[in-house]
Design a protein around this motif. Structure first.
Motif, PDB file in Angstrom:
ATOM      1  N   ALA A  45       0.862  -1.320  -0.022  1.00  4.98           N
ATOM      2  CA  ALA A  45       0.052   0.120  -0.009  1.00  4.98           C
ATOM      3  C   ALA A  45       0.957   1.148   0.015  1.00  4.98           C
ATOM      4  O   ALA A  45       1.816   1.342   1.052  1.00  4.98           O
ATOM      5  CB  ALA A  45      -0.729   0.174   0.996  1.00  4.98           C
ATOM      6  N   LYS A  46       0.567   2.267  -0.950  1.00  6.74           N
ATOM      7  CA  LYS A  46       1.523   3.434  -1.068  1.00  6.74           C
ATOM      8  C   LYS A  46       0.516   4.333  -0.853  1.00  6.74           C
ATOM      9  O   LYS A  46      -0.593   4.339  -1.221  1.00  6.74           O
ATOM     10  CB  LYS A  46       1.844   3.763  -2.603  1.00  6.74           C
ATOM     11  CG  LYS A  46       3.081   2.867  -2.682  1.00  6.74           C
ATOM     12  CD  LYS A  46       3.545   2.938  -4.078  1.00  6.74           C
ATOM     13  CE  LYS A  46       4.945   2.483  -4.476  1.00  6.74           C
ATOM     14  NZ  LYS A  46       5.589   2.661  -5.783  1.00  6.74           N
ATOM     15  N   TYR A  47       0.785   5.635   0.004  1.00  9.70           N
ATOM     16  CA  TYR A  47      -0.165   6.514   0.060  1.00  9.70           C
ATOM     17  C   TYR A  47       0.776   7.874  -0.025  1.00  9.70           C
ATOM     18  O   TYR A  47       1.994   8.143   0.406  1.00  9.70           O
ATOM     19  CB  TYR A  47      -0.516   6.640   1.401  1.00  9.70           C
ATOM     20  CG  TYR A  47      -1.584   7.923   1.769  1.00  9.70           C
ATOM     21  CD1 TYR A  47      -2.779   7.901   1.258  1.00  9.70           C
ATOM     22  CD2 TYR A  47      -1.014   8.996   2.545  1.00  9.70           C
ATOM     23  CE1 TYR A  47      -3.776   9.135   1.415  1.00  9.70           C
ATOM     24  CE2 TYR A  47      -1.985  10.188   2.664  1.00  9.70           C
ATOM     25  CZ  TYR A  47      -3.334  10.117   2.185  1.00  9.70           C
ATOM     26  OH  TYR A  47      -4.132  11.138   2.287  1.00  9.70           O
ATOM     27  N   ASN A  48       0.286   8.922  -0.975  1.00 10.25           N
ATOM     28  CA  ASN A  48       0.875  10.269  -1.434  1.00 10.25           C
ATOM     29  C   ASN A  48       0.242  11.202  -0.277  1.00 10.25           C
ATOM     30  O   ASN A  48      -0.724  11.558  -0.331  1.00 10.25           O
ATOM     31  CB  ASN A  48       0.504  10.728  -2.768  1.00 10.25           C
ATOM     32  CG  ASN A  48       1.080   9.854  -3.678  1.00 10.25           C
ATOM     33  OD1 ASN A  48       2.167   9.100  -3.635  1.00 10.25           O
ATOM     34  ND2 ASN A  48       0.239   9.926  -4.985  1.00 10.25           N
ATOM     35  N   PHE A  49       1.253  11.667   0.601  1.00 12.59           N
ATOM     36  CA  PHE A  49       0.980  12.649   1.501  1.00 12.59           C
ATOM     37  C   PHE A  49       0.846  13.992   0.899  1.00 12.59           C
ATOM     38  O   PHE A  49       0.216  14.785   1.048  1.00 12.59           O
ATOM     39  CB  PHE A  49       2.013  12.822   2.505  1.00 12.59           C
ATOM     40  CG  PHE A  49       2.072  11.339   3.347  1.00 12.59           C
ATOM     41  CD1 PHE A  49       1.070  11.040   4.379  1.00 12.59           C
ATOM     42  CD2 PHE A  49       3.045  10.633   3.296  1.00 12.59           C
ATOM     43  CE1 PHE A  49       0.864  10.008   5.126  1.00 12.59           C
ATOM     44  CE2 PHE A  49       3.158   9.350   4.155  1.00 12.59           C
ATOM     45  CZ  PHE A  49       2.201   9.067   4.921  1.00 12.59           C
ATOM     46  N   THR A  50       1.980  14.268  -0.390  1.00 11.62           N
ATOM     47  CA  THR A  50       1.895  15.480  -0.940  1.00 11.62           C
ATOM     48  C   THR A  50       2.633  14.939  -2.500  1.00 11.62           C
ATOM     49  O   THR A  50       2.615  13.607  -2.361  1.00 11.62           O
ATOM     50  CB  THR A  50       2.907  16.471  -0.542  1.00 11.62           C
ATOM     51  OG1 THR A  50       4.424  15.954  -0.494  1.00 11.62           O
ATOM     52  CG2 THR A  50       2.582  16.876   0.962  1.00 11.62           C
TER      53      THR A  50
END
Length: 171
Positions: A45-50
């Protein structure tokens, strides 16, 4: 049985979710898929904070050889560089990784367990073809990983190479 449950959950997300796929660079996007970075592989799982900063968690196993079973958990900080391309959108990245490996070796009915905290650094490139399937991205990477198992069996270090596939959702 586990593989069927995981496949059903991923398929349900693709087919029945009201979430819309988005660009791989946009903040607030979640990418779910599979990742392999030798010797570990698993669900990712990858999440883009910015647009620049992202996090990744990989939960799975590792390939050590005959007579072993293992657990591999890795957390990564990803620094994303500027995206480019038109028909093929790509995004280079660098990563720092901290992980936990647990290996159980069974030989002639004798079983031993070994654990380590690992570290890694590297870089790669993630790409998508929006006209193919919007939100579906592939990546390749090269890095360096190391750690030291307990109970005196020694340390390990070396190059890690990997590939992955993720589908990005807008939360």
């Amino acid at each position: 049985m586990k593989n069927k449950c995981v496949f059903t959950i991923i398929l349900s997300l693709f087919l029945f979710s009201e979430m819309q796929s988005q660009s791989i660079s946009d903040p607030g996007k979640l990418g779910v898929g599979l990742a392999s970075s030798f010797p570990a592989y698993g669900l990712s799982a990858k999440y883009n904070f910015t647009e620049t900063h992202a996090g990744q968690v990989i939960l799975g196993s590792a390939a050590y050889g005959f007579g072993t079973s293992s657990l591999a958990i890795s957390g990564r900080y990803l620094y994303n560089f500027e995206s480019g391309g038109n028909k093929l959108v790509y995004r280079p990245y660098a990563y720092g990784q901290l992980g936990y490996f647990s290996v159980k070796v069974k030989f002639l009915d004798v079983s031993e367990s070994y654990n380590t905290v690992s570290f890694g650094v590297g870089g790669g490139i993630e790409g998508t073809i929006p006209e193919f399937v919007e939100g579906l991205a592939f990546n390749v990477e090269l890095g360096y990983v190391g750690g030291s198992f307990d109970k005196g069996i020694g340390s390990f270090a070396g190059f890690a190479y990997g590939v992955g596939i993720h589908y990005y959702f807008d939360l």
